[in-house]
Write a protein that holds these residues in place. Structure first.
Motif, short mmCIF file in Angstrom:
data_model
loop_
_atom_site.label_atom_id
_atom_site.label_comp_id
_atom_site.label_asym_id
_atom_site.label_seq_id
_atom_site.Cartn_x
_atom_site.Cartn_y
_atom_site.Cartn_z
N SER A 210 0.18 -85.29 18.53
CA SER A 210 -0.80 -86.32 18.51
C SER A 210 -0.47 -87.12 19.93
CB SER A 210 -0.58 -87.12 17.33
OG SER A 210 0.53 -87.58 17.38
N GLU A 211 0.67 -87.22 20.29
CA GLU A 211 0.80 -88.16 21.63
C GLU A 211 0.26 -87.26 22.76
OE1 GLU A 211 5.05 -88.90 21.12
OE2 GLU A 211 4.77 -90.62 19.96
N TYR A 212 0.44 -86.09 22.70
CA TYR A 212 0.25 -85.16 23.55
C TYR A 212 -1.36 -85.21 23.89
CZ TYR A 212 -0.62 -81.02 26.48
OH TYR A 212 -0.78 -80.13 27.49
N ILE A 213 -2.01 -85.17 22.66
CA ILE A 213 -3.50 -84.99 22.62
C ILE A 213 -3.87 -86.34 23.17
CG2 ILE A 213 -5.43 -84.94 21.15
CD1 ILE A 213 -4.42 -82.30 21.52
N THR A 214 -3.39 -87.50 22.82
CA THR A 214 -3.87 -88.79 23.29
C THR A 214 -3.55 -88.82 24.82
OG1 THR A 214 -3.32 -89.76 21.13
CG2 THR A 214 -3.40 -91.36 23.16
N SER A 215 -2.44 -88.23 25.34
CA SER A 215 -2.33 -88.42 26.82
C SER A 215 -3.31 -87.77 27.52
CB SER A 215 -1.02 -88.05 27.27
OG SER A 215 0.03 -88.57 26.69
N LEU A 216 -3.86 -86.64 27.11
CA LEU A 216 -4.72 -85.79 27.72
C LEU A 216 -6.15 -86.63 27.58
CD1 LEU A 216 -4.03 -82.17 26.53
CD2 LEU A 216 -3.60 -83.19 28.59
N ARG A 217 -6.57 -87.20 26.54
CA ARG A 217 -7.78 -87.87 26.08
C ARG A 217 -7.71 -88.97 27.05
NH1 ARG A 217 -8.40 -87.86 19.57
NH2 ARG A 217 -9.13 -85.50 19.58
N ILE A 218 -6.79 -89.60 27.43
CA ILE A 218 -6.68 -91.06 28.02
C ILE A 218 -7.20 -90.64 29.50
CG2 ILE A 218 -5.23 -92.77 29.12
CD1 ILE A 218 -6.19 -93.51 26.25
N ASN A 219 -6.57 -89.73 30.09
CA ASN A 219 -6.77 -88.95 31.26
C ASN A 219 -8.30 -88.82 31.63
OD1 ASN A 219 -4.36 -89.44 32.68
ND2 ASN A 219 -3.53 -87.27 32.07
N ARG A 220 -8.72 -88.03 30.41
CA ARG A 220 -10.11 -87.68 30.66
C ARG A 220 -11.17 -89.20 30.60
NH1 ARG A 220 -13.34 -82.61 27.95
NH2 ARG A 220 -12.25 -81.93 29.98
N ILE A 221 -10.76 -90.11 29.74
CA ILE A 221 -11.44 -91.35 29.49
C ILE A 221 -11.34 -92.01 30.69
CG2 ILE A 221 -11.65 -93.64 28.58
CD1 ILE A 221 -10.31 -92.16 25.97
N LYS A 222 -10.31 -92.02 31.50
CA LYS A 222 -10.33 -92.62 32.94
C LYS A 222 -11.36 -91.81 33.86
CE LYS A 222 -5.54 -94.25 32.63
NZ LYS A 222 -3.94 -94.10 33.37
N SER A 223 -11.32 -90.52 33.83
CA SER A 223 -12.26 -90.14 34.74
C SER A 223 -13.77 -90.20 34.56
CB SER A 223 -11.88 -88.35 34.52
OG SER A 223 -10.90 -87.97 35.11
#
Length: 268
Positions: A210-223
């Motif tokens: 879940s932490e890994y998924i959140t990290s990927l999502r945060i990067n996409r949200i930033k973009s």
């Protein structure tokens, strides 16, 4: 996972097209004799490539090897770059070594660099002279390098696993990262319980799924905050969250600023 071929083989672009605001693909499934790259610039599409399926939008690319059926469907108006390419200095062996070459959906760890490459490709659209061809080859090579583990922001914290199952789980999480996530369903795909999968994953990668998924999502949200005018609700849908309110809470706690402040301070 190493991709040594990226350093020794320069791609040659066969054709390049820039499609803007399409409602649907002309073909829902196609197979190509050469390598193909789909790079979304805005909008989203779903895809299936052998056993991989998911959704792709800006910040990720989909690479399809030769002779593999590529299923796709637009989910909203889509602007994307289509590149058909091959490797001029190789023999046909390159087509049979996808295990050592990035393919399927790949998350780009440096969206700013990807944005710069796409801006240059847009300028080359419609140009076919020798100089333009050399530029296209160089840009596509750089994008392929971005897609390799050499530029993976999780390279240090997400080492290669000796267990093929864990590597497959990692790839599956990357594919599903931006859809509503169910750890039980993923675990069942690999014959594990959620507890077993989480324990194995964290032992190997030092982070739970879940932490890994959140990290990927945060990067996409930033973009998406920097590259689009999407509302928080629209971004939430594209990143696997139920609503913009929940996205804002997660983003603010992880990044330290609200999404609106991040967009105001970083959008150009």
């Amino acid at each position: 996972m190493d991709h040594p071929a990226l350093w020794s083989h320069t791609p040659t672009v066969i054709s390049y097209n820039y499609w803007q605001n399409i409602d649907r693909f002309q073909l829902s499934v196609d197979t190509y004799a050469n390598w193909v790259m789909f790079i979304p610039e805005s909008g989203r599409f779903s895809f299936q490539l052998e056993s991989q399926e998911g959704e792709s939008s800006f910040g990720s690319i989909v690479i399809c090897p030769p002779h593999i059926a590529f299923h796709r469907e637009t989910l909203e108006k889509l602007t994307f770059h289509f590149i058909l390419f091959h490797f001029a200095e190789t023999n046909t062996n390159i087509h049979t070594t996808t295990e050592s070459y990035p393919h399927g959906q790949v998350i780009i760890g440096d969206p700013d660099r990807l944005k710069s490459n796409l801006r240059m490709l847009r300028k080359l659209s419609g140009h076919s002279n020798q100089q333009a061809q050399l530029w296209k080859n160089t840009i596509i090579h750089d994008i392929l390098l971005l897609a390799s583990d050499q530029f993976n922001p999780f390279q240090e914290s997400m080492p290669s696993a000796e267990d093929p199952m864990l590597e497959a789980i990692l790839e599956r999480l990357q594919t599903l990262a931006y859809t509503p996530f169910n750890i039980n369903r993923v675990a069942a795909e690999f014959g594990l319980s959620a507890v077993q999968l989480t324990r194995k994953f964290k032992q190997t990668f030092s982070v739970n799924p879940s932490e890994y998924i959140t990290s990927l999502r945060i990067n996409r949200i930033k973009s998406l905050l920097m590259e689009s005018d999407y509302t928080l609700q629209e971004i939430a849908v594209q990143c696997g969250y139920d609503n913009g309110y929940y996205l804002s809470r997660i983003f603010s706690s992880r990044v330290g600023v609200s999404p609106s402040d991040y967009r105001k301070n970083n959008k150009v």
